[in-house]
Design a protein around this motif. Structure first.
Motif, PDB file in Angstrom:
ATOM      1  N   GLY A 197     -15.510  -3.595 -50.250  1.00  0.00           N
ATOM      2  CA  GLY A 197     -14.293  -2.859 -49.941  1.00  0.00           C
ATOM      3  C   GLY A 197     -13.305  -3.683 -49.143  1.00  0.00           C
ATOM      4  O   GLY A 197     -12.107  -3.738 -49.463  1.00  0.00           O
ATOM      5  N   ILE A 198     -13.802  -4.360 -48.109  1.00  0.00           N
ATOM      6  CA  ILE A 198     -12.921  -5.207 -47.305  1.00  0.00           C
ATOM      7  C   ILE A 198     -12.411  -6.377 -48.131  1.00  0.00           C
ATOM      8  O   ILE A 198     -11.239  -6.768 -48.031  1.00  0.00           O
ATOM      9  CB  ILE A 198     -13.674  -5.701 -46.046  1.00  0.00           C
ATOM     10  CG1 ILE A 198     -13.862  -4.544 -45.081  1.00  0.00           C
ATOM     11  CG2 ILE A 198     -12.917  -6.842 -45.375  1.00  0.00           C
ATOM     12  CD1 ILE A 198     -14.590  -4.905 -43.820  1.00  0.00           C
ATOM     13  N   ARG A 201      -9.560  -5.250 -50.360  1.00  0.00           N
ATOM     14  CA  ARG A 201      -8.318  -5.047 -49.604  1.00  0.00           C
ATOM     15  C   ARG A 201      -7.687  -6.381 -49.213  1.00  0.00           C
ATOM     16  O   ARG A 201      -6.463  -6.532 -49.248  1.00  0.00           O
ATOM     17  CB  ARG A 201      -8.603  -4.212 -48.358  1.00  0.00           C
ATOM     18  CG  ARG A 201      -8.962  -2.758 -48.647  1.00  0.00           C
ATOM     19  CD  ARG A 201      -9.192  -1.976 -47.380  1.00  0.00           C
ATOM     20  NE  ARG A 201      -7.987  -1.902 -46.567  1.00  0.00           N
ATOM     21  CZ  ARG A 201      -7.955  -1.350 -45.346  1.00  0.00           C
ATOM     22  NH1 ARG A 201      -9.072  -0.855 -44.822  1.00  0.00           N
ATOM     23  NH2 ARG A 201      -6.815  -1.302 -44.668  1.00  0.00           N
ATOM     24  N   ASP A 204      -5.986  -7.858 -52.247  1.00  0.00           N
ATOM     25  CA  ASP A 204      -4.733  -7.141 -52.499  1.00  0.00           C
ATOM     26  C   ASP A 204      -3.652  -7.617 -51.533  1.00  0.00           C
ATOM     27  O   ASP A 204      -2.493  -7.815 -51.925  1.00  0.00           O
ATOM     28  CB  ASP A 204      -4.967  -5.632 -52.351  1.00  0.00           C
ATOM     29  CG  ASP A 204      -3.720  -4.828 -52.652  1.00  0.00           C
ATOM     30  OD1 ASP A 204      -3.245  -4.869 -53.808  1.00  0.00           O
ATOM     31  OD2 ASP A 204      -3.198  -4.169 -51.729  1.00  0.00           O
ATOM     32  N   MET A 205      -4.036  -7.822 -50.269  1.00  0.00           N
ATOM     33  CA  MET A 205      -3.095  -8.310 -49.271  1.00  0.00           C
ATOM     34  C   MET A 205      -2.584  -9.710 -49.623  1.00  0.00           C
ATOM     35  O   MET A 205      -1.385  -9.999 -49.493  1.00  0.00           O
ATOM     36  CB  MET A 205      -3.756  -8.329 -47.888  1.00  0.00           C
ATOM     37  CG  MET A 205      -2.848  -8.760 -46.749  1.00  0.00           C
ATOM     38  SD  MET A 205      -3.723  -8.870 -45.170  1.00  0.00           S
ATOM     39  CE  MET A 205      -4.669 -10.379 -45.457  1.00  0.00           C
TER      40      MET A 205
END
Length: 211
Positions: A197-198, A201, A204-205
């Motif tokens: 999950g991290i 993210r 995506d960042m």
């Protein structure tokens, strides 16, 4: 008898590969510090003097194992790349390829921490970042796969040309930093779902911050 048979086989030119395989096994289990030429020769079953015809010293073996580890990392990235769509909007395909590079990188770090540490333990610069020994089945190294995904982003109009130069280092730094936190830092306690999950993210960042 088995050891004598090995020696006979190695006399016909396969000792280099055998020593490299044993060195890679040592790295897989214990990272770069575990790569010891004498131990590799012991595992193969030959006298140390025989190994010196192929590797001048421990550093030479470690260099070769580093390249082999990079090649395995490239294959992990390629496995994620192959799951991406190959038809549709070019921008979406390019974004998927960039994410595949990061996902493969992070998953390899967590599944093969010894090899991951070894892959980045030797080279002091990028002079060897494109050598064939570091390439996966596509013929591209991890660094080249990252560069290819960024080129695709630019060609698709997602990444502006003036932002393309040096983008590898920005994306790489972010993902490598997370990888190290996950295997050697305070994020080691995260389970697979949390790490994924991290990681998602972060990727995506990175993708949103590049253009």
């Amino acid at each position: 008898m088995r050891r004598e048979a090995k020696r006979d086989t190695y006399r016909h030119g396969d000792l280099y590969r055998a020593l490299l395989e044993e060195g890679t096994k040592l790295a897989r289990a214990g990272g770069p510090s575990a790569v010891v030429l004498r131990e590799a020769t012991r595992q193969v079953g030959v006298a140390p003097n025989a190994a010196y015809r192929h590797f001048a010293d421990r550093d030479a073996l470690l260099q070769a194992v580093c390249s082999a580890a990079q090649a395995e990392l490239a294959q992990a990235i390629e496995a994620e790349w192959e799951r991406c769509p190959d038809e549709g909007d070019l921008a979406d395909i390019a974004r998927a390829h960039l994410a595949a590079v990061g996902t493969g990188y992070l998953r390899f770090a967590r599944s093969e921490p010894g090899l991951f540490r070894t892959a980045f333990s030797v080279h002091e610069d990028l002079q060897k970042a494109t050598i064939p020994e570091m390439a996966g089945k596509s013929g591209l190294t991890p660094f080249q796969l990252l560069s290819r995904s960024l080129d695709e982003l630019q060609q698709a109009g997602v990444l502006r040309p003036e932002r393309r130069q040096g983008a590898e280092f920005l994306a790489w730094s972010a993902v490598h930093g997370l990888a190290m936190l996950l295997i050697d830092g305070p994020l080691r306690w995260l389970d697979d779902q949390q790490a994924e999950g991290i990681g998602g993210r972060l990727l995506d960042m990175v993708e949103r911050g590049l253009p």
